[in-house]
Design a protein around this motif. Structure first.
Motif, mmCIF file in Angstrom:
data_model
loop_
_atom_site.group_PDB
_atom_site.id
_atom_site.type_symbol
_atom_site.label_atom_id
_atom_site.label_comp_id
_atom_site.label_asym_id
_atom_site.label_seq_id
_atom_site.Cartn_x
_atom_site.Cartn_y
_atom_site.Cartn_z
ATOM 1 N N PRO A 1 0.821 -1.215 0.000
ATOM 2 C CA PRO A 1 0.000 0.000 0.000
ATOM 3 C C PRO A 1 0.854 1.265 0.000
ATOM 4 O O PRO A 1 1.975 1.283 0.524
ATOM 5 N N VAL A 2 0.319 2.306 -0.597
ATOM 6 C CA VAL A 2 0.981 3.608 -0.660
ATOM 7 C C VAL A 2 1.402 4.048 0.736
ATOM 8 O O VAL A 2 2.485 4.608 0.924
ATOM 9 N N ARG A 3 0.582 3.788 1.720
ATOM 10 C CA ARG A 3 0.861 4.186 3.107
ATOM 11 C C ARG A 3 2.253 3.742 3.553
ATOM 12 O O ARG A 3 2.929 4.441 4.299
ATOM 13 N N ASP A 4 2.708 2.582 3.077
ATOM 14 C CA ASP A 4 3.987 2.031 3.522
ATOM 15 C C ASP A 4 5.205 2.734 2.916
ATOM 16 O O ASP A 4 6.326 2.520 3.370
ATOM 17 N N ALA A 5 5.009 3.541 1.903
ATOM 18 C CA ALA A 5 6.137 4.217 1.262
ATOM 19 C C ALA A 5 5.986 5.735 1.238
ATOM 20 O O ALA A 5 6.917 6.435 0.860
ATOM 21 N N MET A 6 4.837 6.237 1.659
ATOM 22 C CA MET A 6 4.589 7.681 1.570
ATOM 23 C C MET A 6 5.395 8.446 2.604
ATOM 24 O O MET A 6 5.900 7.882 3.574
ATOM 25 N N THR A 7 5.494 9.739 2.388
ATOM 26 C CA THR A 7 6.061 10.659 3.359
ATOM 27 C C THR A 7 4.893 11.266 4.111
ATOM 28 O O THR A 7 4.030 11.910 3.514
ATOM 29 N N ALA A 8 4.849 10.991 5.411
ATOM 30 C CA ALA A 8 3.764 11.521 6.238
ATOM 31 C C ALA A 8 4.069 12.972 6.594
ATOM 32 O O ALA A 8 5.208 13.423 6.516
ATOM 33 N N GLY A 9 3.038 13.677 6.980
ATOM 34 C CA GLY A 9 3.213 15.060 7.381
ATOM 35 C C GLY A 9 3.355 15.963 6.183
ATOM 36 O O GLY A 9 4.334 15.884 5.451
ATOM 37 N N VAL A 10 2.382 16.773 5.956
ATOM 38 C CA VAL A 10 2.345 17.647 4.796
ATOM 39 C C VAL A 10 2.248 19.091 5.275
ATOM 40 O O VAL A 10 1.492 19.396 6.192
ATOM 41 N N ILE A 11 3.035 19.950 4.654
ATOM 42 C CA ILE A 11 2.998 21.365 5.011
ATOM 43 C C ILE A 11 1.930 22.037 4.149
ATOM 44 O O ILE A 11 1.953 21.930 2.924
ATOM 45 N N THR A 12 0.997 22.711 4.804
ATOM 46 C CA THR A 12 -0.075 23.396 4.091
ATOM 47 C C THR A 12 -0.101 24.871 4.488
ATOM 48 O O THR A 12 0.432 25.261 5.530
ATOM 49 N N ALA A 13 -0.720 25.632 3.629
ATOM 50 C CA ALA A 13 -0.928 27.058 3.889
ATOM 51 C C ALA A 13 -2.249 27.448 3.238
ATOM 52 O O ALA A 13 -2.679 26.805 2.278
ATOM 53 N N PRO A 14 -2.891 28.483 3.742
ATOM 54 C CA PRO A 14 -4.125 28.947 3.103
ATOM 55 C C PRO A 14 -3.841 29.435 1.685
ATOM 56 O O PRO A 14 -2.788 30.020 1.423
ATOM 57 N N GLU A 15 -4.772 29.189 0.788
ATOM 58 C CA GLU A 15 -4.585 29.598 -0.607
ATOM 59 C C GLU A 15 -4.438 31.106 -0.759
ATOM 60 O O GLU A 15 -3.868 31.576 -1.738
ATOM 61 N N ASP A 16 -4.898 31.870 0.232
ATOM 62 C CA ASP A 16 -4.768 33.323 0.141
ATOM 63 C C ASP A 16 -3.514 33.851 0.853
ATOM 64 O O ASP A 16 -3.320 35.064 0.951
ATOM 65 N N ALA A 17 -2.636 32.935 1.304
ATOM 66 C CA ALA A 17 -1.360 33.365 1.884
ATOM 67 C C ALA A 17 -0.491 33.955 0.780
ATOM 68 O O ALA A 17 -0.611 33.586 -0.391
ATOM 69 N N ASP A 18 0.405 34.880 1.158
ATOM 70 C CA ASP A 18 1.260 35.491 0.135
ATOM 71 C C ASP A 18 2.468 34.605 -0.178
ATOM 72 O O ASP A 18 2.772 33.659 0.545
ATOM 73 N N VAL A 19 3.136 34.923 -1.267
ATOM 74 C CA VAL A 19 4.271 34.138 -1.733
ATOM 75 C C VAL A 19 5.409 34.154 -0.714
ATOM 76 O O VAL A 19 6.101 33.157 -0.530
ATOM 77 N N ASP A 20 5.593 35.272 -0.019
ATOM 78 C CA ASP A 20 6.628 35.350 1.007
ATOM 79 C C ASP A 20 6.377 34.309 2.093
ATOM 80 O O ASP A 20 7.318 33.671 2.576
ATOM 81 N N THR A 21 5.131 34.108 2.456
ATOM 82 C CA THR A 21 4.779 33.084 3.444
ATOM 83 C C THR A 21 5.169 31.700 2.936
ATOM 84 O O THR A 21 5.699 30.880 3.691
ATOM 85 N N ALA A 22 4.924 31.448 1.663
ATOM 86 C CA ALA A 22 5.292 30.157 1.081
ATOM 87 C C ALA A 22 6.790 29.929 1.195
ATOM 88 O O ALA A 22 7.240 28.838 1.577
ATOM 89 N N MET A 23 7.578 30.941 0.874
ATOM 90 C CA MET A 23 9.034 30.787 0.953
ATOM 91 C C MET A 23 9.493 30.565 2.393
ATOM 92 O O MET A 23 10.372 29.748 2.645
ATOM 93 N N LYS A 24 8.885 31.265 3.330
ATOM 94 C CA LYS A 24 9.240 31.069 4.738
ATOM 95 C C LYS A 24 8.933 29.636 5.178
ATOM 96 O O LYS A 24 9.732 29.008 5.858
ATOM 97 N N LEU A 25 7.772 29.128 4.788
ATOM 98 C CA LEU A 25 7.406 27.751 5.147
ATOM 99 C C LEU A 25 8.354 26.733 4.507
ATOM 100 O O LEU A 25 8.758 25.761 5.151
#
Length: 147
Positions: free
Chosen positions: A75-99
């Motif tokens: 199963p995909v679960r056995d090889a996936m990378t857990a933990g995903v970094i998310t941000a609101p779609e209305d966050a600015d690009v600077d926020t994306a770079m910081k994350l």
């Protein structure tokens, strides 16, 4: 800090929308086949209708095939990378770079007000948006540092 023009750019302006995803129960073979059909190297993984991680072509190769697992039944679960970094779609690009710098990742996922996955923003998306190369270079350097 990025220039004013880019500071007003939002993730929703630069993200790749309408993501395909795969269920954690599906096989690595299914994931690889979907990636090939979609011409992508990464897919979000969902479990119980929630974002659980990501699977990349490298995950399938290294954590699956090279580890001796049968891709047809693993199963995909056995090889996936857990933990995903998310941000609101209305966050600015600077926020994306910081994350990206903070979490040392090359992609972040964008979610809407209902916390639904709506897109992905890659380091390449940011690089194409930012006019001044220095902030992007700093982000790439930080993301690429050995652990």
């Amino acid at each position: 800090m990025i220039k004013d023009k880019e500071a007003t750019m939002r993730l929703q302006d630069i993200m790749t929308p309408h993501l395909e995803y795969i269920d954690a129960e599906r096989s690595l073979f299914d994931a690889a086949s979907r990636m090939k059909a979609l011409d992508v190297g990464i897919m979000p993984v969902v479990e119980n209708d929630k974002l659980a991680g990501t699977i990349t072509d490298r995950d399938i190769t290294v954590r699956g095939v090279a580890a001796g697992r049968d891709p047809a039944v693993t199963p995909v679960r056995d090889a996936m990378t857990a933990g995903v970094i998310t941000a609101p779609e209305d966050a600015d690009v600077d926020t994306a770079m910081k994350l990206m710098k903070e979490h040392r990742v090359r992609r972040i996922f964008a979610s809407n007000a209902e916390q639904k996955l709506v897109g992905v923003v890659s380091l390449g998306d940011v690089a194409r948006t930012v006019e001044a190369p220095q902030p992007v270079a700093e982000t790439v350097r930080k993301v690429s540092e050995p652990t």
